[in-house]
Design an enzyme around this catalytic site. Structure first.
Site, PDB file in Angstrom:
ATOM      1  N   HIS A   1       0.810  -1.222   0.000  1.00 51.32           N
ATOM      2  CA  HIS A   1       0.000   0.000   0.000  1.00 51.32           C
ATOM      3  C   HIS A   1       0.844   1.274   0.000  1.00 51.32           C
ATOM      4  O   HIS A   1       0.372   2.331   0.407  1.00 51.32           O
ATOM      5  CB  HIS A   1      -0.976  -0.012   1.190  1.00 51.32           C
ATOM      6  CG  HIS A   1      -2.064  -1.042   1.048  1.00 51.32           C
ATOM      7  ND1 HIS A   1      -2.824  -1.498   2.116  1.00 51.32           N
ATOM      8  CD2 HIS A   1      -2.522  -1.712  -0.050  1.00 51.32           C
ATOM      9  CE1 HIS A   1      -3.695  -2.406   1.672  1.00 51.32           C
ATOM     10  NE2 HIS A   1      -3.528  -2.559   0.374  1.00 51.32           N
TER      11      HIS A   1
ATOM     12  N   GLY B   1      -1.661  -8.649  12.939  1.00 51.18           N
ATOM     13  CA  GLY B   1      -2.245  -7.322  13.092  1.00 51.18           C
ATOM     14  C   GLY B   1      -2.969  -6.780  11.887  1.00 51.18           C
ATOM     15  O   GLY B   1      -2.901  -5.585  11.617  1.00 51.18           O
ATOM     16  N   THR B   2      -3.670  -7.658  11.181  1.00 51.22           N
ATOM     17  CA  THR B   2      -4.512  -7.143  10.085  1.00 51.22           C
ATOM     18  C   THR B   2      -5.934  -7.661  10.246  1.00 51.22           C
ATOM     19  O   THR B   2      -6.136  -8.817  10.618  1.00 51.22           O
ATOM     20  CB  THR B   2      -3.959  -7.525   8.698  1.00 51.22           C
ATOM     21  OG1 THR B   2      -4.869  -7.020   7.693  1.00 51.22           O
ATOM     22  CG2 THR B   2      -3.767  -9.012   8.506  1.00 51.22           C
TER      23      THR B   2
ATOM     24  N   PRO C   1      -5.327  -9.739  18.581  1.00 47.90           N
ATOM     25  CA  PRO C   1      -6.158  -9.849  19.786  1.00 47.90           C
ATOM     26  C   PRO C   1      -7.631 -10.109  19.476  1.00 47.90           C
ATOM     27  O   PRO C   1      -8.396 -10.510  20.362  1.00 47.90           O
ATOM     28  CB  PRO C   1      -5.987  -8.506  20.491  1.00 47.90           C
ATOM     29  CG  PRO C   1      -5.355  -7.586  19.519  1.00 47.90           C
ATOM     30  CD  PRO C   1      -4.772  -8.387  18.390  1.00 47.90           C
TER      31      PRO C   1
END
Ligand code: BJW
Ligand code: ZN
Length: 256
Positions: free
Chosen positions: A121, A194-195, A221
């Protein structure tokens, strides 16, 4: 995260020779860089992506968009890599065949010791001309803008300079997407970190690996659509889980 899940992920990592680490905004959350979609702190809770992260938005109000991205770039410059970034560098040092693919537009993988991450990105640090794509220098670090800021003019054609990121509705850089698809199709482990895995086509990268039989290990999480294809789900924060994973995979390295 259970000890069994961590041990299983550690076994998979220690046995891998060409893993892919696929990262999203949660990777940098503990460095103080906001994610996009987290319920309390995500950027899209406070800002409307259709007014800031599309080509039409830049066309309608270049100063609004440029000022917002310059504010974010200053925020990233003040941030430091967290233990999760350093653990990714430790994985790559241990397994030189590791390919790191990131959706993030910050530079924290680089500063955390991973020089060649595949950027899907773009980057906050690679502005270019909005008309002729001529690269523009990163602006001198004047104080961060308090609001809208006129973008500089291209030295070649005088059109406004734009942030070097990929907005909604824009194609991803062909070379990066090709390299990411190729790495995912030949990897023997994909570690996704973390995506939310909601933005396409990037979200298809872990699915490519899973479809071709590579185990997918997730660090997050919260649940995501990737839960369904994961061999192991490590529920927790990147800055806690990744260093623990490295310790479990290579216990003899502890204290190096
Ligand atoms: C933690 C944590 C901790 C928190 N530790 N974890 C198929 C289906 C549906 C839609 C589409 C589709 N194909 C294409 C589309 C349209 C669109 C899209 O996907 N829309 C969906 C949102 C519905 N895609 C596009 O428009 C793409 N382009 C495209 O398809 O072009 C086609 C084309 C071809 C040829 C010619 C022309 C066009 C482009 C997408 C570009 C995305 N850009 C952004 C902004 C970049 C610039 C900027 O920074 O402003 O990229 S959007 C934003 O989302 C950013 C991110 O890279 C991306 C992904 O977000 P990410 O990283 O997953 O973050 P979050 O916030 O979503 O999740 C954080 C996660 O971390 C959470 O799960 C937390 O739980 C977790 N977490 N703390 C570990 N401490
Ligand atoms: Zn130009």
């Amino acid at each position: 995260m259970t000890a069994e899940a961590l041990a299983e992920a550690g076994r998979l990592l220690a046995a891998a020779t060409r893993p892919v680490v696929f990262t999203g905004a949660g990777m940098s959350a503990e460095s103080g860089v906001p994610t996009f979609r987290d319920a309390r702190t995500g950027l899209w809770q406070r800002y409307d992506p259709s007014r800031l992260a599309t080509p039409a938005a830049f066309h309608a109000d270049p100063a609004l968009v440029w000022g917002w991205y310059e504010g974010r770039r200053h925020g990233v410059r003040r941030a430091e890599p967290n233990p999760g970034h350093r653990a990714v560098a430790a994985i790559q040092a241990r397994l030189p065949g590791t390919v790191v693919i990131t959706q993030n537009v910050d530079d924290l993988h680089e500063r955390g010791g991973v020089p060649g991450a595949v950027r899907l990105h773009g980057s906050l640090f690679a502005p270019r001309c909005s008309a002729c794509a001529h690269p523009a220098p990163v602006p001198d670090d004047a104080p961060p803008p308090e609001g809208p800021l006129d973008p500089p003019a291209c030295v070649r054609c005088a059109a406004p300079v734009r942030p070097g990121v990929v907005w909604f509705g824009e194609a991803l850089p062909e070379e990066a997407l090709g390299a990411a698809a190729e790495a995912a199709s030949r990897c023997d482990l994909l570690l996704t970190v973390g995506t939310s895995a909601l933005v396409h086509p990037a979200a298809e990268i872990p699915l490519v690996a899973a479809r071709l039989g590579a185990p997918v290990v997730q660090v997050n999480p919260e649940p995501t659509p990737l839960d369904a294809v994961c061999a192991v789900n490590l529920r927790g924060r990147a800055g806690d889980v990744l260093p623990a994973l490295v310790r479990v995979a290579w216990p003899a390295d502890a204290g190096d």
